[in-house]
Design a protein around this motif. Structure first.
Motif, mmCIF file in Angstrom:
data_model
loop_
_atom_site.group_PDB
_atom_site.id
_atom_site.type_symbol
_atom_site.label_atom_id
_atom_site.label_comp_id
_atom_site.label_asym_id
_atom_site.label_seq_id
_atom_site.Cartn_x
_atom_site.Cartn_y
_atom_site.Cartn_z
ATOM 1 N N PRO A 170 -94.213 -8.068 -41.305
ATOM 2 C CA PRO A 170 -93.080 -7.139 -41.389
ATOM 3 C C PRO A 170 -92.647 -6.955 -42.832
ATOM 4 N N GLU A 171 -92.162 -5.764 -43.133
ATOM 5 C CA GLU A 171 -91.707 -5.486 -44.491
ATOM 6 C C GLU A 171 -90.429 -6.263 -44.774
ATOM 7 N N PRO A 172 -90.276 -6.750 -46.000
ATOM 8 C CA PRO A 172 -89.013 -7.399 -46.369
ATOM 9 C C PRO A 172 -87.873 -6.400 -46.254
ATOM 10 N N VAL A 173 -86.714 -6.899 -45.899
ATOM 11 C CA VAL A 173 -85.540 -6.058 -45.712
ATOM 12 C C VAL A 173 -84.549 -6.378 -46.818
ATOM 13 N N PRO A 174 -83.974 -5.360 -47.466
ATOM 14 C CA PRO A 174 -82.979 -5.641 -48.486
ATOM 15 C C PRO A 174 -81.853 -6.484 -47.884
ATOM 16 N N SER A 175 -81.399 -7.479 -48.655
ATOM 17 C CA SER A 175 -80.325 -8.344 -48.171
ATOM 18 C C SER A 175 -79.012 -7.593 -48.137
ATOM 19 N N GLU A 176 -78.043 -8.149 -47.422
ATOM 20 C CA GLU A 176 -76.726 -7.516 -47.298
ATOM 21 C C GLU A 176 -76.066 -7.347 -48.646
ATOM 22 N N ASP A 177 -76.325 -8.275 -49.554
ATOM 23 C CA ASP A 177 -75.671 -8.221 -50.849
ATOM 24 C C ASP A 177 -76.583 -7.627 -51.917
ATOM 25 N N ALA A 178 -77.478 -6.723 -51.510
ATOM 26 C CA ALA A 178 -78.389 -6.087 -52.476
ATOM 27 C C ALA A 178 -77.571 -5.396 -53.552
ATOM 28 N N LEU A 179 -78.036 -5.522 -54.782
ATOM 29 C CA LEU A 179 -77.318 -4.902 -55.887
ATOM 30 C C LEU A 179 -77.548 -3.409 -55.891
ATOM 31 N N PRO A 180 -76.552 -2.637 -56.357
ATOM 32 C CA PRO A 180 -76.722 -1.167 -56.380
ATOM 33 C C PRO A 180 -77.820 -0.725 -57.314
ATOM 34 N N ARG A 216 -86.239 -17.929 -43.963
ATOM 35 C CA ARG A 216 -86.205 -16.804 -44.886
ATOM 36 C C ARG A 216 -85.499 -17.233 -46.160
ATOM 37 N N VAL A 217 -85.906 -16.596 -47.252
ATOM 38 C CA VAL A 217 -85.322 -16.894 -48.546
ATOM 39 C C VAL A 217 -84.985 -15.569 -49.236
ATOM 40 N N ARG A 218 -83.892 -15.560 -49.978
ATOM 41 C CA ARG A 218 -83.507 -14.359 -50.724
ATOM 42 C C ARG A 218 -84.110 -14.492 -52.114
ATOM 43 N N ILE A 219 -84.905 -13.477 -52.501
ATOM 44 C CA ILE A 219 -85.468 -13.463 -53.846
ATOM 45 C C ILE A 219 -85.018 -12.194 -54.551
ATOM 46 N N ALA A 220 -84.944 -12.283 -55.852
ATOM 47 C CA ALA A 220 -84.572 -11.138 -56.675
ATOM 48 C C ALA A 220 -85.837 -10.586 -57.314
ATOM 49 N N VAL A 221 -85.970 -9.261 -57.285
ATOM 50 C CA VAL A 221 -87.147 -8.616 -57.859
ATOM 51 C C VAL A 221 -86.698 -7.755 -59.036
ATOM 52 N N GLN A 222 -87.215 -8.097 -60.214
ATOM 53 C CA GLN A 222 -86.919 -7.337 -61.424
ATOM 54 C C GLN A 222 -87.982 -6.264 -61.568
ATOM 55 N N CYS A 223 -87.559 -5.004 -61.491
ATOM 56 C CA CYS A 223 -88.500 -3.881 -61.545
ATOM 57 C C CYS A 223 -88.436 -3.130 -62.869
ATOM 58 N N GLY A 224 -87.752 -3.662 -63.832
ATOM 59 C CA GLY A 224 -87.582 -2.991 -65.114
ATOM 60 C C GLY A 224 -86.192 -3.286 -65.623
ATOM 61 N N PRO A 225 -85.682 -2.438 -66.510
ATOM 62 C CA PRO A 225 -84.337 -2.690 -67.030
ATOM 63 C C PRO A 225 -83.300 -2.571 -65.915
ATOM 64 N N GLY A 226 -82.227 -3.280 -66.075
ATOM 65 C CA GLY A 226 -81.167 -3.240 -65.078
ATOM 66 C C GLY A 226 -81.174 -4.479 -64.195
ATOM 67 N N ALA A 227 -80.282 -4.472 -63.243
ATOM 68 C CA ALA A 227 -80.131 -5.618 -62.351
ATOM 69 C C ALA A 227 -81.283 -5.688 -61.354
ATOM 70 N N PRO A 228 -81.716 -6.903 -61.008
ATOM 71 C CA PRO A 228 -82.788 -7.037 -60.016
ATOM 72 C C PRO A 228 -82.311 -6.655 -58.625
ATOM 73 N N GLN A 229 -83.240 -6.245 -57.771
ATOM 74 C CA GLN A 229 -82.943 -5.957 -56.369
ATOM 75 C C GLN A 229 -83.218 -7.224 -55.581
ATOM 76 N N LYS A 230 -82.381 -7.492 -54.569
ATOM 77 C CA LYS A 230 -82.562 -8.707 -53.776
ATOM 78 C C LYS A 230 -83.124 -8.368 -52.408
ATOM 79 N N PHE A 231 -84.055 -9.210 -51.958
ATOM 80 C CA PHE A 231 -84.721 -9.038 -50.672
ATOM 81 C C PHE A 231 -84.754 -10.369 -49.942
#
Length: 104
Positions: free
Chosen positions: A94-104, A1-16
């Protein structure tokens, strides 16, 4: 598994956390559903290049904390089932699960 960051617009990316062999179609469906978008019209890009839904992080040589950009398009109502399931959808992934350190 690898942690990737997803940028969905302005603001900090979400990590999965995503399996190296999991197609991006599952992540696209999850992100589209969360934003009320049509998963069949929504897209990801990596390093400025479009990502095919059947591609995997391994196919793209992704490493920990690489960033992909998500562009949600259309509405879930226009695309059919809100869950993103439909023709060509890999329901077994399976759906990706947000990582423990997901940004708010």
């Amino acid at each position: 598994r690898v942690r990737i960051a997803v940028q969905c617009g302005p603001g900090a990316p979400q990590k999965f956390r995503v399996g190296l062999d999991e197609p991006f179609s599952a992540l696209i469906a999850k992100l589209a559903e969360a934003g009320g978008h049509d998963p069949f019209q929504s897209t990801l890009s990596f390093d400025g290049d479009p990502v095919r839904p059947e591609a995997t992080p391994k196919d793209l040589g992704m490493e920990e904390d690489d960033v992909v950009d998500f562009a949600g398009r259309g509405s879930a109502a226009a695309g059919g089932a809100a869950g993103g399931a439909g023709p060509g959808d890999e329901g077994k992934v399976p759906e990706p699960v947000p990582s423990e350190d997901a940004l708010p």
